[in-house]
Design an enzyme around this catalytic site. Sequence first.
Site, short mmCIF file in Angstrom:
data_model
loop_
_atom_site.label_atom_id
_atom_site.label_comp_id
_atom_site.label_asym_id
_atom_site.label_seq_id
_atom_site.Cartn_x
_atom_site.Cartn_y
_atom_site.Cartn_z
N HIS A 19 53.65 129.31 39.40
CA HIS A 19 53.22 128.39 40.45
C HIS A 19 52.64 129.11 41.66
CE1 HIS A 19 56.48 125.37 38.86
NE2 HIS A 19 55.42 125.43 38.09
C1 LIG Z 1 52.08 128.93 31.59
C2 LIG Z 1 52.05 127.95 32.73
C3 LIG Z 1 52.99 126.92 32.77
C4 LIG Z 1 52.96 126.00 33.83
N1 LIG Z 1 53.79 124.92 33.78
C5 LIG Z 1 53.64 123.94 34.69
C6 LIG Z 1 54.34 122.71 34.56
O1 LIG Z 1 55.07 122.48 33.59
N2 LIG Z 1 54.18 121.76 35.53
C7 LIG Z 1 53.37 121.98 36.62
O2 LIG Z 1 53.30 121.10 37.48
N3 LIG Z 1 52.69 123.13 36.77
C8 LIG Z 1 52.77 124.09 35.82
N4 LIG Z 1 52.02 125.22 35.92
C9 LIG Z 1 51.18 125.39 37.14
C10 LIG Z 1 49.93 124.49 37.18
O3 LIG Z 1 49.33 124.39 35.93
C11 LIG Z 1 48.97 125.06 38.23
O4 LIG Z 1 49.63 125.11 39.48
C12 LIG Z 1 47.69 124.24 38.37
O5 LIG Z 1 47.03 124.16 37.15
C13 LIG Z 1 46.78 124.91 39.42
O6 LIG Z 1 45.55 124.22 39.44
P1 LIG Z 1 44.26 124.87 40.11
O7 LIG Z 1 43.19 123.88 39.98
O8 LIG Z 1 44.62 125.37 41.45
O9 LIG Z 1 43.94 126.17 39.23
P2 LIG Z 1 43.59 126.28 37.70
O10 LIG Z 1 44.04 125.08 36.95
O11 LIG Z 1 44.11 127.60 37.25
O12 LIG Z 1 42.01 126.25 37.67
C14 LIG Z 1 41.19 127.30 38.10
C15 LIG Z 1 39.94 127.30 37.21
O13 LIG Z 1 38.94 128.10 37.81
C16 LIG Z 1 38.34 128.90 36.82
N5 LIG Z 1 37.81 130.09 37.48
C17 LIG Z 1 38.49 131.09 38.09
N6 LIG Z 1 37.64 132.00 38.58
C18 LIG Z 1 36.39 131.56 38.28
C19 LIG Z 1 35.09 132.07 38.52
N7 LIG Z 1 34.88 133.24 39.16
N8 LIG Z 1 34.02 131.36 38.07
C20 LIG Z 1 34.19 130.17 37.41
N9 LIG Z 1 35.41 129.66 37.14
C21 LIG Z 1 36.49 130.35 37.58
C22 LIG Z 1 39.47 129.19 35.86
O14 LIG Z 1 39.00 129.63 34.60
C23 LIG Z 1 40.21 127.86 35.82
O15 LIG Z 1 39.68 127.01 34.84
C24 LIG Z 1 52.02 126.15 34.89
C25 LIG Z 1 51.07 127.17 34.84
C26 LIG Z 1 51.07 128.06 33.78
C27 LIG Z 1 50.02 129.15 33.74
#
Ligand SMILES: Cc1cc2nc3c(=O)[nH]c(=O)nc-3n(C[C@H](O)[C@H](O)[C@H](O)COP(=O)(O)OP(=O)(O)OC[C@H]3O[C@@H](n4cnc5c(N)ncnc54)[C@H](O)[C@@H]3O)c2cc1C
Length: 537
Positions: free
Chosen positions: A474
Amino acid sequence: MDEADYVIVGGGTAGCVVATRLSEDSGTQVALLEAGGSDLSIWIQLPIGYGRTFFDKRINWMFDTEASDGLNGRASYWPRGKVLGGSGSINAMVHVRGFPHDFEDWKAMGNPGWGWDDVLPFFMGSEDHDLGPSSVHGKGGPQHVTDISGGVHPLCRRFLETGNELGFPVTHDFNGANGEGFGIYSINTRGGWRASTANAYLWPVRKRPNLSILTKSQAVRVLIEDGRAVGVVYRQGTVEKTIRARREVILCAGAIGSPHILQHSGIGNGAVLREHGIPVVLDAPAVGRNLQDHLAVSYFYKTRVPTLNNVLFPLIGKVRAALRYAFDRTGPLSMSVNQAGGFVRGGPDATRPNLQLYFSPVSYTKTPLAARKLLNPDPFAAFLLSFNSCRPTSRGHLQIASSDPFAPPAIFPNYLDTDHDVAEAREGVRLLRSIARTNPLAEIITEELIPGPGLESEDALLEDFRARADTVYHPTSTCMMGPDPATSVVDSQLRVHGVAGLRVIDASVFPTVTSGNANAPTVMVAEKGAAMVRAGA
Ligand SMILES: Cc1cc2nc3c(=O)[nH]c(=O)nc-3n(C[C@H](O)[C@H](O)[C@H](O)COP(=O)(O)OP(=O)(O)OC[C@H]3O[C@@H](n4cnc5c(N)ncnc54)[C@H](O)[C@@H]3O)c2cc1C
């Protein structure tokens, strides 16, 4: 495509929501750049498949952190989704919003518009909740939330009764009016399949003529001219391209990706940028700072009664589970292994729930971590109990480690850096032991496998925590929202301080990590951020 009104970088949990909401206006051209590829994979869509995606470099950034002193110099492995849906395509699907006081804290840190009453409509608007519609839950929103309480393993009931025995309430909904206590987690699935924001938001609208989804397109840097973000340089395959943004560039690249891109764009700590030969566009010292994460440890118990291990270990059990899933999309393959848990006060001085618990009716003491496969549990009956502090106060940071934008950043989690976090680690290990020693759970336990009966004193258990505790995945707050550019990166409208036409909308803007899992609050931030963009704020 070389121009759009809005260029969104990152098609993860937040990016899919933002792209969907902004392209609802048919007069607006939206481009979504995602470094990874499509999420059409059985191991992504099958809920229990997340054990497989955990180490799959085709869809996972697979970061390694730097060592933390608080963990006796251990480093951590941080999976992050590199695929449409982002980390929401590889996560454990547990749906927890956090408590109202988390968002009141955000507001009190100088962020008007982010208190509980302000954010609740965005949580509700995102949901198609099994328990809705109600005063706290939405129905008919894009993302389905499944109440799995009718289908969890019977041992979960014992866990709840044990909590009750210890004086903790049982809650029927961690996201309801009374979320404190022991309970069953709701999860993001629909009809037995994962309900990531890619599935829930993006796929249904992917054919909109004003929405371009560019996969395998990794942003290299944001183009800034005269103090304004005007486009993005990105690499598709081996070709470097530029896309111009008529209105805004919106970073949704997550808590690692967004600060990394800002730094490679010349927005960050000037000294660090100069060290790597990056021209400084804006000296913004808070970029990459303030990193927070949840840190958990698991205790493993062998039992005299069957657990999910007895279902998922034998071949015949796997076949039965697969047939059941194929027949009506139910059973263990349709769920997360984190079936039950809790939010509790670990000591008499706690004014709010300060420990999150997980009860998983399954165990993996024999499978090496790097080969973690949820369909290969231990060959004997066992379960695991875990906890993490809800609101740790340690803060780490990340920074570019090279001038190469494709090289990973150096991540310093700085776990267990504060006395507060050490004290809560002590509370947590004490609590796990008392749960395991209380009936009706105690009477079915035959042995504590890890850490084992040899460790009894609280100091020894704290040492074990330092030796084994690890991320709950997280990470947040690396582009923290706040009023002061010296200590934060975006303002309360999620606009980057000091650069026009540039926002960050993802988990990196959380002022503090919320008390529970990070995905649902990220969806809320994305819904609210997209509404701000549409309102021209
Ligand atoms: C193994 C695991 C288990 C988890 N379990 C849970 C759970 O059970 N419940 C829960 O609430 N949360 C859970 N989480 C946490 C939750 O999934 C994240 O907090 C959430 O997805 C974050 O969302 P975000 O949009 O900030 O980032 P992300 O969903 O990580 O999205 C970022 C995106 O940007 C893309 N990106 C990055 N850099 C670039 C670039 N330079 N150019 C183009 N694209 C790029 C990435 O490829 C990705 O697709 C878990 C996470 C993991 C990894």
